[in-house]
Motif scaffolding. Structure first.
Motif, PDB file in Angstrom:
ATOM      1  N   LEU A 153      63.306  35.721  42.633  1.00  6.63           N
ATOM      2  CA  LEU A 153      62.463  36.737  41.886  1.00  6.63           C
ATOM      3  C   LEU A 153      62.394  38.121  42.490  1.00  6.63           C
ATOM      4  O   LEU A 153      62.516  39.034  41.750  1.00  6.63           O
ATOM      5  CB  LEU A 153      60.784  36.291  42.320  1.00  6.63           C
ATOM      6  CG  LEU A 153      60.534  34.897  41.511  1.00  6.63           C
ATOM      7  CD1 LEU A 153      59.173  34.441  41.878  1.00  6.63           C
ATOM      8  CD2 LEU A 153      60.619  35.036  39.969  1.00  6.63           C
ATOM      9  N   LEU A 186      61.614  35.853  34.111  1.00 10.20           N
ATOM     10  CA  LEU A 186      61.628  36.297  35.558  1.00 10.20           C
ATOM     11  C   LEU A 186      62.449  35.788  36.632  1.00 10.20           C
ATOM     12  O   LEU A 186      62.985  36.537  37.391  1.00 10.20           O
ATOM     13  CB  LEU A 186      59.843  35.935  35.836  1.00 10.20           C
ATOM     14  CG  LEU A 186      59.019  36.609  35.186  1.00 10.20           C
ATOM     15  CD1 LEU A 186      57.609  36.272  35.833  1.00 10.20           C
ATOM     16  CD2 LEU A 186      59.053  38.267  35.243  1.00 10.20           C
ATOM     17  N   CYS A 228      48.583  38.604  39.853  1.00  7.43           N
ATOM     18  CA  CYS A 228      49.748  38.008  39.494  1.00  7.43           C
ATOM     19  C   CYS A 228      49.693  37.681  38.062  1.00  7.43           C
ATOM     20  O   CYS A 228      48.953  36.792  37.749  1.00  7.43           O
ATOM     21  CB  CYS A 228      50.140  37.040  40.362  1.00  7.43           C
ATOM     22  SG  CYS A 228      50.340  37.378  42.217  1.00  7.43           S
ATOM     23  N   ASN A 260      61.003  41.886  40.848  1.00 10.81           N
ATOM     24  CA  ASN A 260      59.474  41.661  40.683  1.00 10.81           C
ATOM     25  C   ASN A 260      58.973  41.983  42.069  1.00 10.81           C
ATOM     26  O   ASN A 260      59.809  42.037  43.276  1.00 10.81           O
ATOM     27  CB  ASN A 260      59.232  40.110  40.192  1.00 10.81           C
ATOM     28  CG  ASN A 260      59.783  39.726  39.071  1.00 10.81           C
ATOM     29  OD1 ASN A 260      59.314  40.077  38.122  1.00 10.81           O
ATOM     30  ND2 ASN A 260      61.039  39.065  39.088  1.00 10.81           N
ATOM     31  N   MET A 295      57.251  42.783  37.840  1.00 12.58           N
ATOM     32  CA  MET A 295      56.059  42.025  37.651  1.00 12.58           C
ATOM     33  C   MET A 295      55.587  41.399  38.970  1.00 12.58           C
ATOM     34  O   MET A 295      56.249  40.896  39.670  1.00 12.58           O
ATOM     35  CB  MET A 295      56.325  40.843  36.556  1.00 12.58           C
ATOM     36  CG  MET A 295      55.043  40.146  36.118  1.00 12.58           C
ATOM     37  SD  MET A 295      55.389  39.137  34.603  1.00 12.58           S
ATOM     38  CE  MET A 295      55.686  40.633  33.418  1.00 12.58           C
ATOM     39  N   LYS A 296      54.180  41.497  39.211  1.00  7.29           N
ATOM     40  CA  LYS A 296      53.486  40.840  40.276  1.00  7.29           C
ATOM     41  C   LYS A 296      53.540  39.425  40.469  1.00  7.29           C
ATOM     42  O   LYS A 296      52.861  38.852  39.340  1.00  7.29           O
ATOM     43  CB  LYS A 296      52.143  41.481  40.510  1.00  7.29           C
ATOM     44  CG  LYS A 296      51.659  41.006  41.901  1.00  7.29           C
ATOM     45  CD  LYS A 296      50.170  41.611  42.243  1.00  7.29           C
ATOM     46  CE  LYS A 296      49.604  41.156  43.340  1.00  7.29           C
ATOM     47  NZ  LYS A 296      48.263  41.801  43.626  1.00  7.29           N
ATOM     48  N   THR A 297      54.129  38.900  41.346  1.00  6.86           N
ATOM     49  CA  THR A 297      54.154  37.244  41.490  1.00  6.86           C
ATOM     50  C   THR A 297      53.955  36.839  42.632  1.00  6.86           C
ATOM     51  O   THR A 297      54.021  37.584  43.848  1.00  6.86           O
ATOM     52  CB  THR A 297      55.658  36.860  41.041  1.00  6.86           C
ATOM     53  OG1 THR A 297      56.635  37.431  42.064  1.00  6.86           O
ATOM     54  CG2 THR A 297      55.643  37.353  39.542  1.00  6.86           C
TER      55      THR A 297
END
Length: 333
Positions: free
Chosen positions: A19, A163, A69, A24, A1-3
């Motif tokens: 993360l 996450l 994000c 991620n 997942m984009k963070t």
């Protein structure tokens, strides 16, 4: 997942690495390009010496990194949380979860940091507080750690849990964001006092009494402001208090030690070389106590030392000779 993690100090960097370890896509944002350049060129954060930065960690000073994000972490010092949140207006995608990992109370408004974020970003972005007994130096070295993800939005709290959580970084969820944030912020006052006692050469008895009664007054204010009493017996209450009052990783404790040894307050803060959150929390904590009509004698004593130049040894004597009290406040009622 984009963070994205905004704030490349030790804590922001350590969390970005957690993360990234969990698979991620992570960008670590620095306020100044010079800070980002140091990280790129050295492959290490000077605040986390000996911990190499993974090559997969993207480094930037461009705030557009938050676009797309699912989650953005605010890891700036407490005084910069509101301005950083304000700068995200029109850049964040709708629905992006915003996580506050700074510990403090806003100086001018006496608001919690998540309240300040919500004021700036409005209802389109669920806000979560991630707090607990967690030194960046240890998280960066993958020392087992447990924290709390607190939010009024259960799904947002659980997203943060999903996450961040792994075999060395355990995350619990809580709906009590008020209690979690107040415990995390106000414990810095007690840590300053604990360090001061160490600097004056007092022993374990003194620190145990200080921590226990300090927790009592933190919980007293927290409950008056809408927090749950049981929260203060948890990770962001007694847990955070223990780690901050006893560790030399704690800037607040180290600053207190200097003050207890006779170093003037402002000089002690300068010697630490980084933000001493407890100094500011003492003023806002005292203000909140007066506003809510809550008795906080240790906080008041800390204020008299930090802001009025009172001798810490005299303050200890005054605290020890206060009027007699029951330990359990509602005794025999």
């Amino acid at each position: 997942m984009k963070t994205a993690v905004l704030g490349s100090g030790g804590w922001g960097t350590a969390l970005a690495m957690v993360l990234l370890e969990n698979g991620n896509e992570v960008t670590l944002w620095s306020y100044q390009e010079a800070e980002s350049r140091v990280l790129r060129e050295t492959g290490e954060n000077p605040m986390l010496k000996g911990v190499p930065l993974p090559r997969e960690l993207a480094l930037t000073s461009d705030l557009n990194c938050v676009r797309g994000c699912a989650m953005v972490v605010l890891a700036t010092p407490s005084f910069a949380v509101r301005t950083t949140a304000r700068s995200l207006k029109g850049v964040l995608d709708p629905g992006t979860v915003v996580v506050s990992v700074s510990k403090g109370i806003e100086k001018d408004t006496s608001l919690t940091l998540t309240d300040a974020i919500e004021q700036e970003l409005g209802p389109d972005h669920p806000v979560v507080a991630l707090c607990g007994p967690s030194h960046a130096e240890e998280v960066g070295r993958k020392v087992p750690t447990a924290v709390v993800s607190a939010s009024r939005n259960q799904k947002a709290a659980e997203l943060v849990q999903d996450l961040f959580m792994n075999e060395r970084f355990r995350v619990y969820t809580s709906p009590d964001i008020v209690g979690v944030e107040l415990g995390a912020a106000l414990k810095n006052i007690i840590a300053l006092c604990a360090g001061c006692c160490d600097g004056m050469g007092f022993g374990d008895n003194t620190k145990a009494a200080l921590m226990t009664r300090g927790l009592t007054e933190i919980a007293r204010l927290g409950v008056a402001m809408g927090g749950r009493k049981e929260t203060f017996a948890g990770l962001t209450g007694v847990g955070d208090l223990i780690v901050t009052c006893t560790s030399m990783h704690s800037r607040n404790r180290r600053c207190g030690i200097l003050i207890g040894q006779g170093v003037p307050v402002q000089e002690a803060i300068q010697q630490i070389g980084a933000v001493v959150e407890g100094y500011y929390a003492t003023a806002t904590g005292k203000e909140l106590a007066e506003k809510m009509g809550v008795e906080m004698p240790i906080t008041e004593a800390a204020y008299s030392v930090l802001y009025e130049g009172k001798d810490p040894r005299k303050v200890i004597t005054e605290l020890m000779t206060r009027a007699k009290k029951h330990e359990i406040e509602d005794s025999w009622l």
